[in-house]
Write a protein that holds these residues in place. Structure first.
Motif, mmCIF file in Angstrom:
data_model
loop_
_atom_site.group_PDB
_atom_site.id
_atom_site.type_symbol
_atom_site.label_atom_id
_atom_site.label_comp_id
_atom_site.label_asym_id
_atom_site.label_seq_id
_atom_site.Cartn_x
_atom_site.Cartn_y
_atom_site.Cartn_z
ATOM 1 N N ARG A 1 -11.115 25.378 10.843
ATOM 2 C CA ARG A 1 -11.808 24.758 9.709
ATOM 3 C C ARG A 1 -12.700 25.831 9.111
ATOM 4 N NH1 ARG A 1 -10.622 19.770 7.636
ATOM 5 N NH2 ARG A 1 -10.918 18.727 9.634
ATOM 6 N N TRP B 1 -0.665 0.818 7.584
ATOM 7 C CA TRP B 1 -0.751 2.231 7.949
ATOM 8 C C TRP B 1 -0.324 2.474 9.382
ATOM 9 C CZ3 TRP B 1 -4.750 -0.866 6.352
ATOM 10 C CH2 TRP B 1 -5.619 -1.313 7.342
ATOM 11 N N GLY C 1 -1.171 7.745 7.848
ATOM 12 C CA GLY C 1 -2.133 6.754 8.320
ATOM 13 C C GLY C 1 -3.288 6.432 7.400
ATOM 14 N N ARG D 1 -18.076 4.762 17.407
ATOM 15 C CA ARG D 1 -17.392 3.471 17.227
ATOM 16 C C ARG D 1 -17.996 2.651 16.096
ATOM 17 N NH1 ARG D 1 -13.053 2.742 20.444
ATOM 18 N NH2 ARG D 1 -12.838 0.718 19.472
ATOM 19 N N GLN D 2 -18.596 3.319 15.138
ATOM 20 C CA GLN D 2 -19.102 2.597 13.974
ATOM 21 C C GLN D 2 -18.057 2.597 12.858
ATOM 22 O OE1 GLN D 2 -22.236 0.955 13.815
ATOM 23 N NE2 GLN D 2 -21.941 1.390 15.996
ATOM 24 N N TRP D 3 -17.976 1.471 12.168
ATOM 25 C CA TRP D 3 -17.201 1.404 10.941
ATOM 26 C C TRP D 3 -18.085 1.886 9.800
ATOM 27 C CZ3 TRP D 3 -12.118 -0.243 10.322
ATOM 28 C CH2 TRP D 3 -11.508 -0.836 11.437
ATOM 29 N N ARG E 1 -12.625 8.191 -1.364
ATOM 30 C CA ARG E 1 -11.656 9.291 -1.223
ATOM 31 C C ARG E 1 -10.636 9.203 -2.346
ATOM 32 N NH1 ARG E 1 -6.630 9.773 1.397
ATOM 33 N NH2 ARG E 1 -6.729 7.518 1.611
ATOM 34 N N ASN F 1 -0.583 16.010 6.610
ATOM 35 C CA ASN F 1 -1.361 16.938 7.409
ATOM 36 C C ASN F 1 -0.670 17.245 8.723
ATOM 37 O OD1 ASN F 1 -3.817 17.842 6.043
ATOM 38 N ND2 ASN F 1 -4.187 15.653 5.805
ATOM 39 N N LEU G 1 -7.983 15.856 7.478
ATOM 40 C CA LEU G 1 -9.191 15.534 6.741
ATOM 41 C C LEU G 1 -10.422 15.861 7.588
ATOM 42 C CD1 LEU G 1 -8.270 11.960 5.403
ATOM 43 C CD2 LEU G 1 -7.676 14.169 4.420
ATOM 44 N N ASN H 1 -4.059 5.461 2.926
ATOM 45 C CA ASN H 1 -3.453 5.363 1.596
ATOM 46 C C ASN H 1 -3.344 6.733 0.955
ATOM 47 O OD1 ASN H 1 -4.211 2.661 2.187
ATOM 48 N ND2 ASN H 1 -4.135 2.217 -0.009
ATOM 49 N N GLN I 1 -19.319 -5.530 12.602
ATOM 50 C CA GLN I 1 -19.979 -4.539 11.737
ATOM 51 C C GLN I 1 -19.699 -4.761 10.263
ATOM 52 O OE1 GLN I 1 -19.139 -0.531 13.067
ATOM 53 N NE2 GLN I 1 -19.077 -1.197 15.192
ATOM 54 N N LEU J 1 -12.362 1.848 4.450
ATOM 55 C CA LEU J 1 -13.101 1.790 5.707
ATOM 56 C C LEU J 1 -12.474 2.744 6.700
ATOM 57 C CD1 LEU J 1 -13.409 -2.083 6.073
ATOM 58 C CD2 LEU J 1 -15.253 -0.485 5.514
ATOM 59 N N TRP J 2 -13.324 3.379 7.474
ATOM 60 C CA TRP J 2 -12.859 4.181 8.603
ATOM 61 C C TRP J 2 -13.678 3.788 9.810
ATOM 62 C CZ3 TRP J 2 -9.057 8.129 8.800
ATOM 63 C CH2 TRP J 2 -8.433 8.398 7.575
ATOM 64 N N HIS J 3 -13.115 4.014 10.958
ATOM 65 C CA HIS J 3 -13.737 3.620 12.218
ATOM 66 C C HIS J 3 -13.817 4.856 13.098
ATOM 67 C CE1 HIS J 3 -13.484 0.628 15.890
ATOM 68 N NE2 HIS J 3 -14.707 1.011 15.651
ATOM 69 N N ASP K 1 -5.567 19.880 4.068
ATOM 70 C CA ASP K 1 -6.711 19.246 3.413
ATOM 71 C C ASP K 1 -8.045 19.696 4.002
ATOM 72 O OD1 ASP K 1 -5.333 17.731 1.545
ATOM 73 O OD2 ASP K 1 -4.890 16.170 3.004
ATOM 74 N N HIS K 2 -9.023 19.755 3.141
ATOM 75 C CA HIS K 2 -10.411 20.032 3.518
ATOM 76 C C HIS K 2 -10.524 21.357 4.264
ATOM 77 C CE1 HIS K 2 -11.044 15.379 3.308
ATOM 78 N NE2 HIS K 2 -10.605 15.911 2.190
ATOM 79 N N GLU L 1 -15.208 -5.157 16.823
ATOM 80 C CA GLU L 1 -16.174 -4.271 16.162
ATOM 81 C C GLU L 1 -16.092 -4.415 14.650
ATOM 82 O OE1 GLU L 1 -16.532 -0.635 19.413
ATOM 83 O OE2 GLU L 1 -14.832 -0.696 18.062
ATOM 84 N N GLU M 1 0.858 -1.183 0.000
ATOM 85 C CA GLU M 1 0.000 0.000 0.000
ATOM 86 C C GLU M 1 0.891 1.228 0.000
ATOM 87 O OE1 GLU M 1 -2.620 -0.124 3.312
ATOM 88 O OE2 GLU M 1 -3.958 -1.586 2.384
ATOM 89 N N GLN N 1 -10.451 14.431 11.334
ATOM 90 C CA GLN N 1 -9.814 13.119 11.158
ATOM 91 C C GLN N 1 -9.326 12.495 12.457
ATOM 92 O OE1 GLN N 1 -6.385 13.823 8.819
ATOM 93 N NE2 GLN N 1 -5.344 12.033 9.636
ATOM 94 N N TYR O 1 -8.171 4.546 10.545
ATOM 95 C CA TYR O 1 -8.286 4.056 9.182
ATOM 96 C C TYR O 1 -8.389 2.538 9.185
ATOM 97 C CZ TYR O 1 -6.818 3.492 4.263
ATOM 98 O OH TYR O 1 -6.741 3.177 2.936
ATOM 99 N N GLY O 2 -9.105 2.002 8.201
ATOM 100 C CA GLY O 2 -9.277 0.545 8.167
ATOM 101 C C GLY O 2 -8.961 -0.088 6.831
ATOM 102 N N GLY O 3 -8.352 0.656 5.904
ATOM 103 C CA GLY O 3 -7.906 0.040 4.662
ATOM 104 C C GLY O 3 -8.994 -0.136 3.616
ATOM 105 N N ASP O 4 -8.618 -0.809 2.564
ATOM 106 C CA ASP O 4 -9.433 -1.026 1.364
ATOM 107 C C ASP O 4 -10.782 -1.662 1.712
ATOM 108 O OD1 ASP O 4 -10.462 -1.765 -1.091
ATOM 109 O OD2 ASP O 4 -8.501 -2.343 -1.901
#
Lengths: 418, 998, 88
Positions: free
Chosen positions: B280, A416, A300, C64-66, C71, A309, C2, A302, B744, C56-58, B250-251, B740, A255, C14, C19-22
Motif C-alpha cells: 500500500r 454479494w 463482493g 465488529r462495528q457497522w 463510495r 481486486n 480497497l 456493488n 447497531q 454499509l460495511w462491517h 484500487d486505493h 450486530e 444489484e 478491505q 459488505y452490507g449493501g445499500d
C-alpha cells in the motif's frame, strides 16, 4: 449471404481472401422500427435473430453503445449447462442446451459447442446428498446427470487432490455429460451475422439516453444518434439494467457486482472437462487454445467497474490449487471483470413491464452466457406475442412481490455473497 | 565447448564462474550473470521455438519481458515449468530447458506443415468451417485442434515449492530502476520518505546499463551502482531486484512478485520460490521505461531478426554478439547506437534507414566510424529457414509504396528499430485514461486517477536529461507532500548523444506481385493480411480485431505487437490512432505464478481447521471425522470392522437405551447482555421471549426479512439481563453478524451487547434414559431431578471443582442435558463423564448417530432449513407469535407463502421396511411416468430408525400433511432406485415428547 | 484492494471488512402498518446507482462495528466513511 464452409474457405484462399463479405453491415439508424433491442450483447443479438427467424419480424434495430459482443458475452468463462434443481431453471436451460446443440449449423458459424461434461465435485456425504437432490431433479426433468465416485474421478482427473493432505477430500461428483463450453465471441458474431442477413440493423456506438412514453405507452427512444420511433423495446443490458430502468423510473430487484475471471498461459491439454470445486466457489476448464479458464466468487460490493481486486482472485485461485495442486506452477496470464446483474433470488427476469411496449431481460447473475440462445428465443417470443412463453413464465418481475422466488442456492437477498 | 559469439571482454557477467546447462538435450556453457537467452546466443543458438499456429521457426526478439518467442519448458517432473521466458530465466548450474510446441524437434517440426497450408488458415478460419457433420466438432476436429494448441506442458504433480506473501506500506513506491526511477527514489529517500524501489531484472540501472552516457561525470552504470548502494544503506529504503510490480489496484494497492529462489544454485531449504508483496503506497512513481517496437516487413519473423536495443543489451550486458554480419534496420536514430557498438567490437554492420537523411551527433559518430548507411532504403523480404541468412533490400519510392530496385545482401542477424513505446501499463491500470502523443507515435499517461506519477521514458521523455529531471523533481515533490522536510537533492549533470527526428513509417510495402508474410504478433501468428481480413469482414473495432485475429492475446500480451496492430488498423480505416483507441491494459503486466498468488493457503492449510478441545480424545478413540464447515467433528467412533452404518446404529441405539455423549462444542454460542436483551430476542425470534423466566431455556426460530427460516437454536436466560444463545454450527458466524446488524443499524436504541463465546465453552451433550443418574453422580451437590432441573431448565453447577453450566435441552429427543465448561476444562469434563458413565453404559456418539436420533424424532436441521423453507413448511408455524412483530413476519402473508399445496415436512417409510431411501431422492406418484415427471417433493434426510429397526426418512412434500397414509414412490434415477413408500408423520418416535420431559 | 477507514479503528485493508449493501434502505418500523409494495421495496428493490453509493460495511475482523461508506461504484473511490449516527 456468403455461406461459410470448408469449400468457401478453400475457394477464397486462392483469391487471398480478398472476396469475403462483411459479417454484418454498419447501417445508419432509420427513423422508425417495429422493435428496438437495446444491447448488442449475446442476448440482444439472439433476441433480434429469433424475432426475425421465428416471428418474421425483421424491421428491428439493435442499439449498442459500444461494440457488439463487448459486454458479458465476451467476458465469461464460456460454460454451458442445465444442471439446475428447480424446474423453472432446469427446463429453461435444458431447452437452451438443445438450441446450443444445433447452433453452429443453424447460424452457419462455428460456435464450437463442446459437450465435454461438467463435473461438480463434492467434499462430504452431505454435499453428495445435496447434489443428488439436484441430479435426481434433473433426471426426472429429462436432463442428463450422473454421479461419479471418487475412484471414477481419479481416472478422469487424476491430477486433482486425492491425497491425504487435501483439506476437503473429494468424495464424488455430479456430472452433466452434455454440459460443456462454446466459443463466446463466435456466439455473438454468429447471431449478429445471421440477424444482419435477415434485415436486422445492428447499430454500434449508439447509446440510449431516454425513452418517450405517453400515457404509459412506449413511443420511441432517444439515442446519441437521434430519436427513433418504436412501439416495442426490449432491454438486454445485463450489468447496466438498473441504469436504463432508472430512466423508466423503475427500481429493480437487482444489484450490479463485478465478477472476475482469469486464464493461465496456454499449456498442452490435460483437463478435458469443466470442473467445479465444492468446498469453495471455483470453476475451471481448458480452452481449445490451452489456457486454463478460471472463475469464482464476486468481488463482493456493488460495482460498475469492469475490473476487480487481487484478494478475490487470490481467494479463487487458492480454491483452484486446493482442487488441482498442479495449477500452482502455471502462470496467470490475463484477468478481467464483468458486471453481473445480481438478482435477489439468483434467477433471471424475462418479462413485460408495467409500461406498454417495454420488455425486460435481466438479472442473469453468473449464468447469462449459457442462456444466450434460450434467453433470446423466449424474449423474442415474449416481445412478439406480448406474453411469456411457458419456458419463461416463472421468470416474472412480480415474483418478488408474490414470493414465488426461484432460489437455487438459498442465500436470499445478500446478492454479494453470490 | 566454446562460446563462439562471446566477446573476450565486456559485459557484467562473472567470467570466473562458468555454468553448464542443457538446451534441447545438448550441453552448453555460459557464465554467472547470463540469462538463458544470452547464454544461448553466446553459443550461436537463435532458434528457440515455434510459433503458435503455423509453427514457423522462432528466435529471440527481445532481451526482457517483452520477448514474445523464447518460451521454453524448464526441468521436468513436478518441478517443470512451462512457458518460461528465456530472456528472463537466469542461468543456474544444471538448468535444463527445451523448446515447446514442436515435434519431433525444434529444427524439424511436423507442425510446420501448417505454414505451407497457412493460406487456408487465415484469421478466424475456424469460425467458418468444422461445422459438418454436426458431431464432428467435439469428437474429431476439436481434439485435433486442442492437441496442436497449447505451448508447454503442465506439471501433473503438486507443486513441491513454497510461496509466501508479504504486506508492506510505504510513502513512495518507485517501479523501475532506470535513471528516472533511481532519481525519484533518491530524491524521495533523501527527503525522509519511506521508499521501496523495485526492479524487475536482476541488475539495477535500466537503460544506464546499455547507454553510452554519463551522470554526474561518471559512467551511467557507475552512477546507477553508486546510487543503489547509497539507497541500500538508508534505513528508510527497501531496494528489491528480481521484483516486478505487476498490478495497480484500487486505493494505491500495488502488487509485486519477487523471484527468490530459481536463480540460486544452492537455495536454503526455507527459501520460498517466489514472494508476493501487497504494497500500500501513498504515492507511486512508475518509472517503467519504454520498449522498442519492431518494424514490419516481409518475413520479418525469422530467427536472427530482433530488436536493435536487444542486440545492444546482449552486447553490453552479456558481452554477446547476436551475429557477425548484422543488418540494422531502423526508422530512427536509436538503432545507430547498436551499429556503433558492433563497429567498435570489430563487426561491420550495414544500416538500412528508411529516412532520407538524419543529422545528429549519433549519426555523425556512425559516419565517422565509416559505417555503411543506406538512407531511403528498406528491407522488403528476408530469407533463411531456421536462421535469417539474407535480406532483400531496396530503395523506397517517394510515396514509400514500392521499391525502385531490389538487391539481396547476406546477413546473419537483422536488428530492427521501429521506435519506442512507453510502458504505460501501470498508469492505465490505475485508471489513467491515456492520450496519444503524435510526436512519439504512442500512448502516454494523461490525468492521474490515483496517486500515480509516471516519469521518464514511460511518459515519453526519451532523453536522459529529462528523465533525471523528472525523477528528481517528482521524487522530491511527492515525498514532500508526506514528509514536508523540504530536503531537495541537486540534479546531477548528464551527457548523452542527441537523437534526430524519427520517421513514423513502420510497415514496409510488398514488392509487386509478392505476398510475403509480414508479422505483427510473433507468438500468435498474426500477420498484416490477417488484420486486413478482419477489417474487410467488418471487425472494425480494435477489440473486434484483437479478438478475431488474436492479436496481442499471446503470453507476451502484445508488448511488441499491440501498437503496430493499432497503427495498421488506423491506416486501413484512415482514422487517426487515438480514434481507434487501444485495448485495455489489465493486470498482470507479465504472467504471474499462480502459486505465488495463492501463497500459503495450500493443502491442509487451504482453510483453517477448527478442532474442539476434546479433539485429541476423539482421535485416540478411533473417531472418524467429518468436515462441518471449518470444524472437524467425530462422525462415529469405529469399533473393529464396523461400517459407518453399523457404528452409527450402535451409537444411536445406545443413546436410546443407555446414555451417550456427544461433543457439541462447535455449536455457535453468543452471549447477550443488556437491559433490552429480552426485547431484542423477542424481535429476532418468531416466538415470545419477554416472559422467559431466569434459569430457563427456550427453543427459537429466526427468519430472514424475506420470511425464509434463517436458523434455530435454544437460548437460555442466565439472569434477568443476560442470555446465552446457541446457533447451528453452520450459521454461527452469520447469526452473530445478523444480530450486530440489527443492534447497531436498525435498533441502536436497544441496550444490548452481543459477543461470540463459541470458542470459550466446551460442550457435551449427555443423552439417554440413564443420563439423569449420570448427572446425579457428576453433580452430587446439585438437584438434577425432574423437579429440580425440569425440561428446558438451566443450572450452574460445580463439576469436581470446575464451574459448569447444565442445560436440560435435547436434540436427540431423549432425556438429555448439555454441559458446558470453559474450553480449557473440556477434556477434563469429557473424561470425567466417560469415567463415571462407564457403569451406565456410556458410549460416545458422533454426528451420524446424532442425525439418526434427530431424524426419527422429526427435528429439523440444515438439510431442511436450506434457505428456501418457511416455518410452516417445517411444521414450525406454532412458533410464530401472532401477538408481536419480528424480523421477517411481514413477508409471511405473501401469496406464495400462504398458498395451499406448499411443500411440508413429513416422514417417509419404505413399504418393504428394508430399503434405505437415498437422500436427495424425489417423491412421485407414478414411477414410470414420462419425463418430465412431476415431483412432489424430496427426501431431505434418511436414517435407520433404531427405535423401529427400519429405514425412516424426512421429506419436504407438496401437500405433505394431507398425504399421510398415501403410498408413493421415492425415485433416485442417479442410483437407479425406485422405492415404494408410505407417507407418515415426521414425528416418528415419541410424537408427544414424553421422553424429554421424563 | 480497497482501503477503508473504519471510523473506530482507522484505515484498514478491505479483507478485514464485509459488505452490507445499500445504506439508504430503512427497515420499516416494527408493528407499523405498511403496504405490500413498501415492504417488498425494503426487502428486494434497490437503487443500484452507478457513481456515488452510500453503503454499509462491517468491520468483522476488527471492532465488529457497522458503519457507513460513501463510495463510487464505477471508480471504487471512497469519499467518506462515518459512524452510523453521523451524517455521511
Amino acid at each position: 449471404m456468403q455461406k461459410y464452409s470448408i469449400f468457401s474457405l478453400i475457394k477464397n484462399a486462392f483469391t487471398n481472401h480478398q472476396n469475403w463479405e462483411v459479417a454484418w453491415k454498419d447501417p445508419v439508424p432509420k427513423k422508425e422500427y417495429d422493435i428496438v433491442i437495446v444491447g448488442g450483447g449475446g442476448h440482444g443479438l439472439a433476441t433480434a435473430y429469433y424475432l426475425a427467424k421465428e416471428h418474421k419480424i425483421t424491421n428491428v434495430a439493435i442499439l449498442e453503445k459500444g461494440w457488439i459482443g463487448g459486454g458479458n458475452v465476451g467476458r465469461n468463462t464460456t460454460i454451458l449447462r442445465s444442471n439446475y434443481m428447480w424446474d423453472a431453471n432446469g427446463l429453461f436451460y435444458e431447452y437452451g442446451m438443445k438450441l446450443w446443440e444445433n447452433l453452429s449449423q443453424e447460424l452457419n458459424y462455428n460456435v464450437m459447442y463442446s459437450p465435454r461434461g461438467i463435473i461438480n465435485l463434492a467434499h462430504s456425504d452431505a454435499q453428495l446428498n445435496t447434489y443428488s437432490r439436484r441430479g435426481n431433479s434433473m433426471r426426472l426433468n429429462g436432463i442428463d446427470a450422473k454421479m461419479l465416485g471418487r475412484e471414477e474421478l481419479k481416472k478422469i482427473i487424476p491430477f486433482a487432490d486425492f491425497t491425504s493432505s487435501a483439506r476437503f477430500p473429494i468424495f464424488g461428483g455430479l456430472m452433466q455429460p452434455r454440459g460443456g463450453t462454446a466459443r463466446h465471441d463466435a456466439v455473438a458474431w454468429g447471431y449478429a451475422r445471421q440477424a444482419d442477413s435477415m434485415g436486422v440493423d445492428i447499430i454500434q456506438h449508439c447509446e440510449v439516453t431516454g425513452f418517450d412514453i405517453v400515457n404509459g405507452k412506449l413511443q420511441g427512444v432517444q439515442t446519441s444518434r437521434g430519436n427513433i420511433k418504436t412501439k416495442k423495446i426490449g432491454l438486454c443490458v445485463a450489468g447496466s439494467t438498473s441504469l436504463l430502468a432508472e430512466k423508466l423510473n423503475m427500481k429493480l430487484p437487482i444489484e450490479s457486482h463485478v465478477l472476475q475471471a482469469c486464464v493461465s498461459e496456454p499449456v498442452k491439454p490435460f483437463l478435458d472437462h469443466v470442473v467445479t470445486f465444492g468446498a469453495g466457489h471455483f470453476y475451471c476448464s481448458q480452452s481449445d487454445k490451452g489456457e486454463m479458464v478460471m472463475g469464482g466468487d464476486l468481488d463482493g460490493y456493488n460495482s460498475y467497474a469492469q475490473r476487480g481486486n487481487l484478494p478475490t482472485l487470490q481467494h479463487v485461485l487458492s480454491e483452484g490449487v486446493a482442487m488441482f495442486p498442479n495449477l500452482s506452477r502455471l502462470k496467470m496470464l490475463r484477468t478481467w471483470g464483468g458486471i453481473m446483474d445480481m438478482s435477489m433470488d439468483g434467477s433471471p427476469i424475462i418479462d413485460k413491464t408495467h409500461i406498454e411496449g417495454v420488455y425486460l431481460n435481466c438479472g442473469w447473475c453468473y449464468g447469462g452466457f449459457k442462456a444466450t440462445p434460450v434467453s433470446g428465443w423466449t424474449f423474442a417470443y415474449t416481445i412478439a406475442q406480448d406474453r411469456a412463453h411457458e419456458l419463461n413464465s416463472k421468470f416474472k418481475l412480480n415474483r418478488f412481490n408474490t414470493g414465488h422466488l426461484i432460489d437455487e442456492k438459498g442465500v436470499g437477498t445478500k446478492t454479494w455473497i453470490g | 565447448m566454446t562460446q563462439k559469439y562471446r566477446l573476450d571482454k565486456g559485459g557484467f557477467i562473472k567470467r570466473d564462474k562458468k555454468i553448464s546447462f542443457k538446451f534441447n538435450g545438448k550441453k552448453y556453457f555460459g557464465y554467472e550473470g547470463d540469462t538463458l537467452a544470452s547464454a544461448l546466443l553466446a553459443n550461436g543458438v537463435h532458434l528457440v521455438g515455434r510459433s503458435f499456429k503455423y509453427h514457423r521457426p522462432r528466435g529471440f526478439i527481445a532481451a526482457g519481458v517483452d520477448e514474445p518467442n523464447a518460451k521454453v519448458q524448464l526441468y521436468h517432473g513436478a518441478k517443470t515449468e512451462p512457458n518460461a521466458v528465456a530472456t528472463e530465466v537466469e542461468l543456474v548450474e544444471g538448468l535444463i530447458a527445451k523448446s515447446q510446441n514442436c515435434f519431433p524437434s525444434v529444427s524439424f517440426d511436423f507442425g510446420e506443415i501448417n505454414n505451407f497450408l497457412s493460406k487456408f488458415f487465415p484469421a478466424g478460419f475456424y469460425y467458418k468451417t468444422f461445422m459438418w457433420p454436426k458431431n464432428f466438432w467435439y469428437k474429431i476436429y476439436e481434439p485435433i485442434i486442442r492437441k496442436a494448441a497449447g505451448l508447454g506442458v503442465a506439471p501433473l504433480k503438486p507443486d513441491p515449492d513454497r510461496y509466501e506473501h508479504k504486506f508492506e506500506y510505504c510513502d513512495v513506491l518507485v517501479v523501475g530502476s532506470g535513471p528516472s526511477g533511481l532519481a525519484s527514489a533518491l530524491a524521495a529517500a533523501k527527503n525522509g520518505a519511506r521508499v521501496i524501489i523495485a526492479e524487475d531484472k536482476s541488475r539495477f540501472g535500466g537503460s544506464l546499463l546499455t547507454d553510452e552516457v554519463t551522470v554526474g561525470n561518471k559512467k551511467g552504470k557507475d552512477w546507477a551502482d553508486e546510487t543503489i548502494e547509497q539507497l541500500k544503506i538508508m534505513p528508510n529504503v527497501v531496494v528489491k531486484n528480481r521484483s516486478q510490480v505487476f498490478g495497480y489496484y484500487d486505493h494505491n494497492m500495488m502488487v509485486m512478485f519477487e523471484r527468490t529462489k530459481d536463480h540460486l544454485e544452492f537455495p536454503n531449504k526455507y527459501t520460498p520460490r517466489q514472494r508476493l508483496w501487497y504494497i500500500r503506497a501513498k504515492e507511486v512513481v512508475a518509472s517503467t521505461g519504454s520498449m522498442e517496437r519492431p518494424l514490419v516487413f516481409g518475413n520479418n519473423d525469422r530467427p536472427g531478426i530482433m530488436l536493435s536495443s536487444a542486440a545492444k543489451e546482449y552486447l553490453r550486458v552479456y558481452g554477446v554478439l547476436v551475429g557477425k554480419k548484422p543488418i540494422i534496420f531502423t526508422n530512427n536514430d536509436s538503432a545507430y547506437e547498436t551499429a556503433i557498438d558492433f563497429k567498435k567490437n570489430g563487426i561491420n554492420p550495414i544500416v538500412i534507414d528508411i529516412r532520407e537523411n538524419s543529422e545528429s551527433s549519433v549519426i555523425k559518430e556512425a559516419k565517422n566510424l565509416k559505417i555503411d548507411i543506406r538512407f531511403s532504403h528498406a528491407i522488403a523480404n528476408t530469407r533463411g529457414h531456421l536462421r535469417v541468412n539474407s535480406a532483400t533490400i531496396g530503395k523506397l519510392n517517394e510515396q514509400k509504396t514500392n521499391y525502385q530496385s531490389l538487391e539481396d545482401i547476406s546477413c546473419d542477424c537483422i536488428c530492427v528499430s521501429g521506435n519506442w513505446t512507453p510502458t504505460v501499463h501501470l498508469a492505465s491500470q490505475s485508471g489513467n485514461k491515456l492520450k496519444f502523443d503524435e510526436n512519439i507515435n504512442a500512448f502516454i499517461p494523461n490525468q492521474s486517477r490515483q496517486n500515480e506519477t509516471t516519469v521518464g521514458s514511460a511518459k515519453g521523455s526519451f532523453t536522459l536529461k529529462k528523465s533525471l529531471e523528472e525523477g528528481f523533481n517528482k521524487g522530491f515533490e511527492l515525498s514532500n507532500k508526506i514528509t514536508k522536510k523540504n530536503i531537495k537533492s541537486a540534479i546531477p549533470t548528464s551527457n548523452e548523444r542527441s537523437n534526430g527526428k524519427q520517421n513514423k513509417f513502420w510497415c514496409m510495402p510488398l514488392p509487386k506481385n509478392k505476398n510475403y508474410k509480414r508479422c505483427v504478433d510473433f507468438q500468435n501468428d498474426v500477420y498484416v493480411s490477417d488484420i486486413e481480413l478482419a477489417i474487410r469482414e467488418g471487425f472494425r473495432s480494435i477489440e473486434h480485431v484483437k479478438r478475431y485475429t488474436t492479436l496481442g492475446m499471446a503470453t507476451d500480451q502484445g508488448k511488441t505487437s499491440n501498437l503496430n496492430g493499432l497503427q495498421l488498423v488506423s491506416s486501413i480505416e484512415k482514422k487517426i490512432v487515438p480514434e481507434v483507441g487501444h485495448t485495455t491494459f489489465r493486470p498482470p503486466y507479465t504472467p504471474v505464478t499462480i502459486g505465488a498468488i495463492v501463497g500459503r493457503e495450500v493443502g491442509k492449510y487451504y482453510r483453517p481447521t477448527r478442532k474442539s478441545p476434546i479433539h485429541a480424545w476423539h482421535e485416540k478413540n478411533n473417531a472418524v471425522f467429518v468436515d462441518a464447515g471449518l470444524w472437524l467433528r467425530p462422525r462415529y467412533y469405529n469399533q473393529g470392522n464396523e461400517t459407518l452404518h453399523e457404528a452409527s446404529k450402535r451409537e444411536a441405539f445406545n443413546v436410546r437405551n443407555n446414555v451417550g455423549i456427544c461433543d457439541v462444542t462447535s455449536l455457535g454460542k453468543i452471549d447477550i447482555k443488556g437491559s433490552d436483551s429480552a426485547e431484542f430476542l423477542n424481535r429476532v425470534y418468531t416466538n415470545a421471549w419477554m416472559k422467559l423466566p431466569v434459569g430457563k431455556a427456550r427453543y427459537g426460530v429466526m427468519l430472514r426479512e424475506d420470511g425464509i427460516v434463517f436458523d434455530d437454536g435454544t437460548t437460555t436466560r442466565i439472569s434477568e439481563n443476560h442470555f446465552h444463545m446457541t446457533t447451528t454450527t453452520a450459521q454461527a458466524v452469520n447469526v452473530l453478524a445478523h444480530l450486530e446488524y440489527y443492534l447497531q443499524v436498525v435498533w441502536p436504541e436497544l441496550n444490548v451487547n452481543v459477543l461470540s463465546t463459541t470458542e470459550q465453552w466446551a460442550g457435551a451433550a449427555v443423552a439417554g434414559p440413564n443420563s439423569r443418574s449420570l448427572l446425579e453422580k457428576l453433580f452430587p451437590d446439585t438437584d438434577v431431578s425432574n423437579e429440580g432441573l425440569p425440561f428446558m431448565g438451566f443450572k450452574e453447577a460445580d463439576l469436581f471443582g470446575v464451574p459448569a453450566r447444565i442445560f436440560r435441552i435435547s436434540f436427540s429427543g431423549e432425556l438429555a442435558y448439555e454441559i458446558n465448561v470453559e474450553s480449557g476444562y473440556g477434556i477434563f469434563m469429557w473424561e470425567k463423564i466417560m469415567e463415571i458413565g462407564k457403569e451406565m453404559g456410556i458410549e460416545p456418539y458422533g454426528t451420524e448417530a446424532l442425525s439418526t436420533l434427530r431424524i426419527e424424532m422429526g427435528h429439523v436441521a440444515g438439510s431442511e432449513i436450506d434457505g428456501r423453507t418457511i416455518s410452516s413448511d417445517l411444521s414450525l408455524d406454532g412458533m410464530l407469535s401472532k401477538k408481536k412483530d419480528f424480523i421477517g413476519k411481514r413477508s409471511l402473508n405473501r401469496k406464495a407463502f400462504i398458498e395451499t399445496g406448499r411443500e411440508k415436512i413429513v416422514g417417509v417409510v419404505p413399504l418393504d421396511k428394508k430399503t434405505m431411501i437415498p437422500e436427495g431422492s424425489h417423491i412421485v406418484v407414478d414411477n414410470k411416468a414420462s419425463l418430465p415427471n412431476p415431483k412432489l417433493g424430496h427426501i431431505s434426510a434418511s436414517c435407520w430408525s433404531v427405535e423401529y429397526n427400519n429405514p425412516f426418512s424426512l421429506a419436504i412434500l407438496k401437500d405433505g400433511k394431507q398425504r399421510i397414509g398415501e403410498k408413493l414412490y421415492a425415485l433416485s434415477p442417479l442410483k437407479s432406485k425406485s422405492i415404494p413408500v408410505e407417507i407418515v408423520s415426521s414425528h416418528y418416535v415419541d410424537p408427544t415428547g414424553e421422553r424429554v420431559r421424563s | 484492494m480497497l482501503e477503508i477507514k473504519c471510523p473506530y479503528c482507522g484505515k484498514r485493508s478491505q479483507n478485514e471488512f464485509s459488505y452490507g449493501g445499500d445504506a439508504n434502505i430503512k427497515r420499516p418500523e416494527l408493528g407499523k402498518e405498511i403496504s405490500d409494495s413498501e415492504w417488498d421495496n425494503f426487502v428486494y428493490f434497490r437503487k443500484n446507482p452507478r457513481g456515488k453509493h452510500s453503503e454499509l460495511w462491517h468491520h468483522v475482523a476488527g471492532c465488529r462495528q457497522w458503519f457507513k461508506v460513501s463510495r463510487d461504484t464505477s471508480t471504487h473511490e471512497i469519499f467518506k466513511t462515518s459512524k452510523l449516527n453521523e451524517e455521511l
